[in-house]
Scaffold this motif. Sequence first.
Motif, short mmCIF file in Angstrom:
data_model
loop_
_atom_site.label_atom_id
_atom_site.label_comp_id
_atom_site.label_asym_id
_atom_site.label_seq_id
_atom_site.Cartn_x
_atom_site.Cartn_y
_atom_site.Cartn_z
N GLU A 35 0.64 -1.90 1.24
CA GLU A 35 -0.22 -1.45 0.13
C GLU A 35 -1.21 -0.35 0.53
O GLU A 35 -1.93 0.17 -0.32
CB GLU A 35 -1.04 -2.64 -0.39
CG GLU A 35 -0.21 -3.85 -0.77
CD GLU A 35 -0.47 -5.07 0.12
OE1 GLU A 35 -0.42 -6.19 -0.40
OE2 GLU A 35 -0.74 -4.86 1.33
N GLU A 36 -1.27 0.02 1.80
CA GLU A 36 -2.42 0.74 2.33
C GLU A 36 -2.60 2.16 1.81
O GLU A 36 -3.72 2.62 1.60
CB GLU A 36 -2.34 0.79 3.87
CG GLU A 36 -2.50 -0.54 4.55
CD GLU A 36 -1.25 -1.41 4.45
OE1 GLU A 36 -0.18 -0.88 4.05
OE2 GLU A 36 -1.33 -2.60 4.75
N SER A 37 -1.53 2.90 1.66
CA SER A 37 -1.65 4.32 1.31
C SER A 37 -0.53 4.70 0.36
O SER A 37 0.41 3.93 0.12
CB SER A 37 -1.56 5.19 2.58
OG SER A 37 -0.25 5.11 3.14
N ILE A 38 -0.61 5.90 -0.17
CA ILE A 38 0.46 6.40 -1.04
C ILE A 38 1.75 6.53 -0.23
O ILE A 38 2.83 6.13 -0.68
CB ILE A 38 0.04 7.74 -1.67
CG1 ILE A 38 -1.17 7.53 -2.58
CG2 ILE A 38 1.20 8.35 -2.47
CD1 ILE A 38 -1.84 8.80 -3.04
N PHE A 39 1.64 7.05 0.98
CA PHE A 39 2.81 7.19 1.83
C PHE A 39 3.45 5.83 2.11
O PHE A 39 4.66 5.65 1.96
CB PHE A 39 2.43 7.87 3.14
CG PHE A 39 3.46 7.72 4.23
CD1 PHE A 39 4.69 8.36 4.14
CD2 PHE A 39 3.21 6.93 5.34
CE1 PHE A 39 5.65 8.21 5.13
CE2 PHE A 39 4.15 6.77 6.34
CZ PHE A 39 5.38 7.42 6.23
N SER A 40 2.64 4.86 2.53
CA SER A 40 3.22 3.55 2.87
C SER A 40 3.83 2.88 1.65
O SER A 40 4.86 2.21 1.74
CB SER A 40 2.16 2.65 3.52
OG SER A 40 1.14 2.31 2.61
N GLN A 41 3.22 3.08 0.49
CA GLN A 41 3.79 2.51 -0.73
C GLN A 41 5.12 3.17 -1.09
O GLN A 41 6.05 2.50 -1.57
CB GLN A 41 2.80 2.64 -1.88
CG GLN A 41 1.58 1.73 -1.72
CD GLN A 41 0.55 1.93 -2.80
OE1 GLN A 41 0.82 1.69 -3.98
NE2 GLN A 41 -0.64 2.38 -2.42
N MET A 42 5.24 4.44 -0.82
CA MET A 42 6.51 5.12 -1.10
C MET A 42 7.62 4.59 -0.19
O MET A 42 8.79 4.55 -0.58
CB MET A 42 6.37 6.63 -0.92
CG MET A 42 5.55 7.32 -2.01
SD MET A 42 6.16 7.04 -3.69
CE MET A 42 7.82 7.67 -3.59
N THR A 43 7.28 4.17 1.01
CA THR A 43 8.32 3.66 1.91
C THR A 43 8.83 2.29 1.49
O THR A 43 9.92 1.89 1.91
CB THR A 43 7.79 3.53 3.36
OG1 THR A 43 6.80 2.49 3.43
CG2 THR A 43 7.21 4.82 3.87
N SER A 44 8.08 1.57 0.66
CA SER A 44 8.40 0.15 0.46
C SER A 44 8.43 -0.33 -0.98
O SER A 44 9.10 -1.32 -1.28
CB SER A 44 7.37 -0.72 1.22
OG SER A 44 7.38 -0.41 2.59
#
Length: 1012
Positions: free
Chosen positions: A287-296
């Motif tokens: 949930e931490e960042s826009i990038f991390s959310q895009m990965t998952s």
Amino acid sequence: MKEFKNPSNKFRPIPFWSWNDQLEKEEIQNQIVEMKQAGVGGAFFHARSGLKVDYLGEEWFECIKAGIDKGKEVDLDVWLYDEEGWPSGFAGGIVPALSADYHAKFMTLERYTSLKDIDKTAMLAVYLYDKEREFYVKIDWDYNTLLNDGQEFLAVRRHTNPYYIDTMNKRAVEAFLQCTHEVYYEKYGEDFGTYIKGFFTDEPRLTCNHFGELPWSDDLTENFKNRYGYELLDCLPSLFIKSGNYEKFRYDFWKLVNDLFVKSYMKTIYDWCEAHDCKSTGHIMMEESIFSQMTSTGGVMPFYEYMHIPGIDWLRRPISTPVIGKQVGSAACQLGKDKVITESFALCGWNVSFEELKWIAEWQFVNGVNMICQHLQAYTIRGSRKRDYPPSLFHQQTWWKDYKKFNDYLGRLCVALSEGNQSADVLLLHPMRSGFLTYDGTRTEDIRVLDDEFTKISVSLSGNHISYHYGDETIIENHGRIEEGQFCLGKIAYKTVILPHMHSIDKITVKLLLEFLNKGGVVLSAGRFPTFTNGSEEELSQLKAGCVTIKAEEIRDYLKEVKLVSLSIAEKKKEIRNISYQQRQTGEGTLLFLVNHDQKETYQAEVTVFNGSYQVKRLLGETGEEEVIGFLAEKDKTVFPLEFKPMQSYILMLEQTEKPRTISLPVKEYEIITLQRNWKIEKLGLNSLTLDFCTYSIDGGEVLGPVSVIKLQDILMELRRPCEVTMNFSFEADLDLDANKEFYLVAEEAKIFDITVNGTSIPYSKEAGYWKDKTFKKVDIKPNVINGRNEITLHTTFRQSQKVYDVLYGENVYETEKNKITYEVELESIYLLGDFGVISKTPFRKVEREAMFSDGPFLVVDKPAAFSGNEFTKQGLLFFAEDMVISQEIEISDRNKKYLLDFGKQNAPLIKIFVNGCLVKDSLWAPYTADISDYVKEGINEIKLWIYASNRNLLGPHHHIDGECYNVGPDSFTGKWSWVERKSEADATDIADRTKNYWTDSYSFVKFGLKE
């Protein structure tokens, strides 16, 4: 707030209870009693790595029943974790085994110069790509035209992951429910909604583990055509490269992916729980960042609509920006969810203090969380379980019997932050969908900037004490409207909307903002204005013309002019950026929660509450009491001073008063008492020495080593077969053996070893008992210990199941299998335990984080009788993990004065302060002072400190190159890279980090005692 003093279960912490070994029903019930006495409100029954009963088998459910029955008896709520390990959805492997249709899937882009070179297996489509014109077209496999310069073939391949489920496939999720939730309901349905409260789902995700992988589901093609009217397969390369009308296609694709994931997974579970009188909770992956959310996930905020108790997790000791807490907190307020949970404290390590745990929790609470799930309480810490993202906040801890103090505090905080409704006048649009455009399966520069800019404006708003929420465009699409000139999102109405740095904005958002502007609303643009919309470009231009362009640092002054700033927390007329606040309107008045995030700085703050006259009282989370504080209430504002020690917080209640008034409290004049550096030891728990290196032989062969035991386990695993292993440990002693009363060897699962000490066979006897954990067995070796070199030999048969070898050495094995691995035999360090001291024969090297290195070797000596100075680790307590009582005397000449004992910041999780035999204070966090006026007498007075040590110097990690780690995972103990080495979960990792050796043969220790 009726429950503030004595919170009920619904406000109290609900920890993960890790079921991670052979389960015994009697032990399960004993541990439930322990938890109840420690002040938790319930527990998530959580199958985890090390479990030695069949998950969802007959014995498993017998243990569940034993837990439910005892929970009923002692009034402890039962919550069910819905998986064996994580991520949730595969039912321990049952669901993927039912059908290939349920398997997780992803896609990758491959480049070729000849169609003949392409393996057509599982290929979704092939394309001709002109690199110079950045143009591609889908072609058939019989395409036979020669390539021109600058042309190549692009092929998109479909991959399957047989270990996890397709979370965009509702059929797979329904199968998961059938295998888990339905079985629980069939067995215990009568207890649902009463004793069984609900299910925790953990880290469901899209299965894309590496750069260049994007999500796929076999249902995507039909769903895409039905929703958008054009063919998905015609455009797949645009997800990986900027070609064609890539912005529109990426936007459409990711909007569909996120929607399918949300509806197929989270809504399906939510609907089931609704129908079966229980609650769904948990959290989504990354949930931490826009990038991390895009990965998952493609964005986490839309999931929160379909969770009765939305949640997040925070893994590691350092805190971060407001983003993760503000995302879930905003959605919960807007959607009318009165509870928000965080799974916290994993990776913090064995030395994390109560002050740091409080700091981690309150950073999330001030941003919208009001319920906590501690990670974790381990059924046992035997073997690798002690390294399972520690600490275990359970009976293995020295301070366990006093843990209720911390849980009472958290419960009271949850009561306060569940009262009334959170106030916010400003809506900051969340640029999650800009991630749709800027993500190509890697961490692009555009998405890095997007994250950085969003973080900056969030930090600026929080630091400038502007009360705001995030606006997610899916939630806006479903719940946004304009009423009475305000931008309404669900249950909250906002007076100002801010656009951060953005690439895209949805057509529905644009239309609502235009209506908002026409009704007199204010829209601020504080970054790159979006250039893409899936609607009218003309309307987008109109929106741009209606926005006020502004810099982030100018927003507070702008909002203050229009009276949309309700609070100031300032020092020397400047807002204190490291202090955050939350404001709530309750039936009793305005509640303020103020938190200092700074770990070092003390602030003398002047708090000003605008637009009202209030009388102010402080609610004490430590005791449940309240006290009046001094304030000045004028016609249009209320002002009061507060001192914020590092990591300190305040809960305040402001009650409206009609007349201006001033309350001035008398300033207490104290004589400060500081402690001397010489201490008498009144009581010293048994000391310890960890022996983690040995020589060894396999099957009676050559003696090799020395090697660390944790690496010996790997050596034997590499054999991939059973073997006989002999481990030879040694230690040196130089002590008065007659004065020494107790000397034990502590070995985990001692019964599986043939043990000899200095050549004498030592039979294992249960009568010696255990230490720390019921699997840490004590073996009395006092008669066998000599001065000089001592040798301990352990012999056993090393074996593993074939399943373990398959998981560790198989190809493309997914984390679902690794997260539930159970070893048959585990080789671990052994421990010496007794009334002795342990010193290093070589000097110490200081490192950061209150740590030090020693190269050893270590010598067992007589136990210390006194301490000189306030750091005790180096004075014979290198591996100490018990409690002790120390004392000194002070002289008081005037009994009528007020005395404040300043004992300095502590390097211990808990210190109890006694004066003349009376308990004055339990010290868990700042302020590190105690009013001792009522306890002293004229003449000589005795000060005693009862100090509790952590398990850090006993259990490690001892050999990480960084010394004390603040992100501790299993491989922090091995020297290997793992994801915990990243500074945050939002980070990408360089290959150099992954190949780095993190091991040192030196030993790291943390300081114990009082800070010098």
